[in-house]
Motif scaffolding. Structure first.
Motif, PDB file in Angstrom:
ATOM      1  N   THR A 121       8.552 -67.690 -56.033  1.00  6.08           N
ATOM      2  CA  THR A 121       7.074 -67.332 -56.338  1.00  6.08           C
ATOM      3  C   THR A 121       6.977 -66.423 -57.592  1.00  6.08           C
ATOM      4  OG1 THR A 121       7.600 -65.312 -55.113  1.00  6.08           O
ATOM      5  CG2 THR A 121       6.619 -67.298 -53.873  1.00  6.08           C
ATOM      6  N   VAL A 180       3.191 -66.963 -58.668  1.00  2.00           N
ATOM      7  CA  VAL A 180       2.421 -67.944 -57.970  1.00  2.00           C
ATOM      8  C   VAL A 180       1.442 -67.579 -56.892  1.00  2.00           C
ATOM      9  CG1 VAL A 180       2.507 -70.509 -56.871  1.00  2.00           C
ATOM     10  CG2 VAL A 180       4.119 -69.645 -58.789  1.00  2.00           C
ATOM     11  N   MET A 181       0.177 -67.693 -57.100  1.00  2.00           N
ATOM     12  CA  MET A 181      -0.800 -67.483 -55.961  1.00  2.00           C
ATOM     13  C   MET A 181      -0.714 -68.783 -55.047  1.00  2.00           C
ATOM     14  SD  MET A 181      -3.531 -65.283 -58.115  1.00  2.00           S
ATOM     15  CE  MET A 181      -4.516 -64.844 -56.815  1.00  2.00           C
ATOM     16  N   GLY A 182      -0.843 -69.873 -55.657  1.00  2.00           N
ATOM     17  CA  GLY A 182      -0.890 -71.064 -54.869  1.00  2.00           C
ATOM     18  C   GLY A 182      -0.665 -72.405 -55.441  1.00  2.00           C
ATOM     19  N   GLU A 183      -0.394 -73.390 -54.680  1.00  2.00           N
ATOM     20  CA  GLU A 183       0.273 -74.555 -55.440  1.00  2.00           C
ATOM     21  C   GLU A 183      -0.699 -75.982 -54.571  1.00  2.00           C
ATOM     22  OE1 GLU A 183       4.310 -75.788 -57.334  1.00  2.00           O
ATOM     23  OE2 GLU A 183       4.083 -74.077 -55.855  1.00  2.00           O
ATOM     24  N   ALA A 184      -0.969 -76.819 -55.260  1.00  2.00           N
ATOM     25  CA  ALA A 184      -1.717 -78.051 -54.849  1.00  2.00           C
ATOM     26  C   ALA A 184      -1.825 -79.224 -55.748  1.00  2.00           C
ATOM     27  CB  ALA A 184      -2.949 -77.652 -53.920  1.00  2.00           C
ATOM     28  N   THR A 206      -0.889 -75.651 -60.316  1.00  3.00           N
ATOM     29  CA  THR A 206      -0.428 -74.214 -59.935  1.00  3.00           C
ATOM     30  C   THR A 206      -1.397 -73.123 -60.451  1.00  3.00           C
ATOM     31  OG1 THR A 206       1.819 -75.267 -60.247  1.00  3.00           O
ATOM     32  CG2 THR A 206       1.652 -72.657 -60.108  1.00  3.00           C
ATOM     33  N   LEU A 207      -1.478 -72.310 -59.552  1.00  3.22           N
ATOM     34  CA  LEU A 207      -2.516 -71.042 -59.666  1.00  3.22           C
ATOM     35  C   LEU A 207      -1.667 -69.925 -59.760  1.00  3.22           C
ATOM     36  CD1 LEU A 207      -5.182 -69.792 -59.896  1.00  3.22           C
ATOM     37  CD2 LEU A 207      -5.311 -69.398 -57.546  1.00  3.22           C
ATOM     38  N   GLN A 233      -5.400 -64.682 -64.642  1.00  6.48           N
ATOM     39  CA  GLN A 233      -5.165 -65.794 -63.643  1.00  6.48           C
ATOM     40  C   GLN A 233      -5.166 -67.085 -64.535  1.00  6.48           C
ATOM     41  OE1 GLN A 233      -7.586 -65.762 -60.274  1.00  6.48           O
ATOM     42  NE2 GLN A 233      -7.000 -63.558 -59.776  1.00  6.48           N
ATOM     43  N   LYS A 259      -4.707 -71.552 -64.136  1.00  8.50           N
ATOM     44  CA  LYS A 259      -4.557 -72.829 -63.451  1.00  8.50           C
ATOM     45  C   LYS A 259      -3.650 -73.891 -64.369  1.00  8.50           C
ATOM     46  CE  LYS A 259      -7.982 -73.266 -59.886  1.00  8.50           C
ATOM     47  NZ  LYS A 259      -9.359 -73.898 -59.676  1.00  8.50           N
TER      48      LYS A 259
END
Lengths: 122, 145
Positions: B34, B111-115, B119-120, B136, B138
Motif C-alpha cells: 500500500t 494507495v487509497m484504492g484500485e479498480a 489506481t488512486l 491525490q 489517479k
C-alpha cells in the motif's frame, strides 16, 4: 516559457477574463525524446504548464499555482495526432490572486480540463 | 527515512518508461502493498527548473512518476518490463513552496484504492521533513500493447 519550444501561440483573443487561444505543439521538442522513446505523448504536466503560462499572459504577470484543485486528462494528446489545439481560459480575480478554469481540446472535444488557484509569483 | 534505497539512478529505468530529459525520480527507497517512498535530487539542468527553483509541473511530474515507479515495482520483481502509466486525474495538488536546486525531494505514496486498471494514490512531498506539497492522483496503467 519554461520549455521554450514546447508550443507556439498561433492566435489569441483575450477579453476581460476570457481567453481563447490556438496552440501549435512542436513535435521536435526534446521532451518527446523521453516521453516516450519512439512513442511521443504530450506530458500532461507540460499542458498544465502551458495553460498556466496562457493565464500569466492574461494576467500580465508571473503566477504561482498554489492549488491545482482538479485536473482531468481524458484523452492522450500527441503532437502527431493533435498538432493544433484550442485552449479556452476563464480567469477570475479573487482575494489574493486568481481562480482559473481552463479546457484544452479540438473542436467540441475536451482533452484536458482544470481548475486552479493562482497567486502572483514572488 | 529508510537506510538503503532499493534502486537509484538509471536502475529506476526498470520501473518507469520515461527517459531523459524527463526522468523525475532518481531514488526508490521502498514499497509494500500500500505504500512506497521515492526521491529526486534537483539539479539545475532539470528541464522543469527556472530561476534556481523546480517549477509546479516538475513537482507534479515527480509525483506522477513516483506513482508509475510504484506501479512498476511489482512487475519488476517478477522480471517484467514496466508498463506505460498515465495521469488520469490530479486532485487537490496543494503547493506550500517550490523546491530549490540542490534540495532532495522525499516522497511518500499511499494507495487509497484500485479498480479496473486505475489506481488512486495520495502523496506527500517533503524536503528534510518539511512538507512542500500534497495531492491525490489517479493513474491509469496501460495493459499490453
Amino acid at each position: 516559457m519554461l520549455i521554450h519550444d514546447y508550443y507556439t501561440i498561433e492566435s489569441n483573443s483575450i477579453e476581460g477574463g476570457i481567453g481563447d487561444f490556438c496552440i501549435r505543439l512542436n513535435a521536435g521538442c526534446r521532451v518527446y525524446q523521453g516521453h516516450f522513446p519512439g512513442k511521443p505523448v504530450s506530458p500532461g504536466v507540460c499542458n498544465i504548464q502551458m495553460l498556466k503560462e496562457l493565464a500569466e499572459l492574461m494576467a500580465g504577470q508571473r503566477l504561482f499555482m498554489n492549488n491545482l484543485q482538479q485536473c482531468r486528462l481524458t484523452t492522450l494528446i500527441t503532437p502527431d495526432e493533435h498538432p493544433t489545439l484550442k485552449a479556452n481560459l476563464l480567469l477570475e480575480k479573487i482575494d489574493g490572486g486568481y481562480k482559473l478554469r481552463a479546457a484544452l481540446g479540438q473542436d467540441e472535444a475536451v482533452f484536458l480540463e482544470m481548475k486552479a488557484e493562482l497567486t502572483p509569483a514572488k | 527515512m529508510p537506510n538503503q534505497p532499493l534502486l537509484t539512478g538509471e536502475a529506476i529505468y526498470r520501473l518507469i518508461p520515461q527517459r531523459p530529459p524527463i526522468v523525475m525520480v532518481d531514488t526508490f527507497f521502498s514499497a509494500d502493498e500500500t505504500d512506497a517512498e521515492t526521491g529526486l535530487h534537483i539539479h539545475a539542468d532539470n528541464i522543469f527548473c527556472q530561476a534556481d527553483t523546480l517549477q509546479e509541473p516538475g513537482l507534479i511530474e515527480h509525483v506522477a512518476q513516483s506513482a508509475a515507479a510504484f506501479a512498476g515495482y511489482a512487475p519488476y520483481t517478477r522480471g517484467e518490463a514496466p508498463k506505460l502509466g498515465f495521469i488520469g486525474e490530479v486532485k487537490k495538488f496543494k503547493i506550500v513552496r517550490l523546491p530549490h536546486c540542490g534540495e532532495f525531494l522525499h516522497t511518500h505514496l499511499h494507495v487509497m484504492g484500485e479498480a479496473g486498471g486505475v489506481t488512486l494514490i495520495a502523496a506527500e512531498v517533503q524536503v528534510e521533513g518539511e512538507t512542500l506539497a500534497t495531492c491525490q492522483m489517479k493513474i491509469f496503467i496501460q495493459e499490453g500493447e
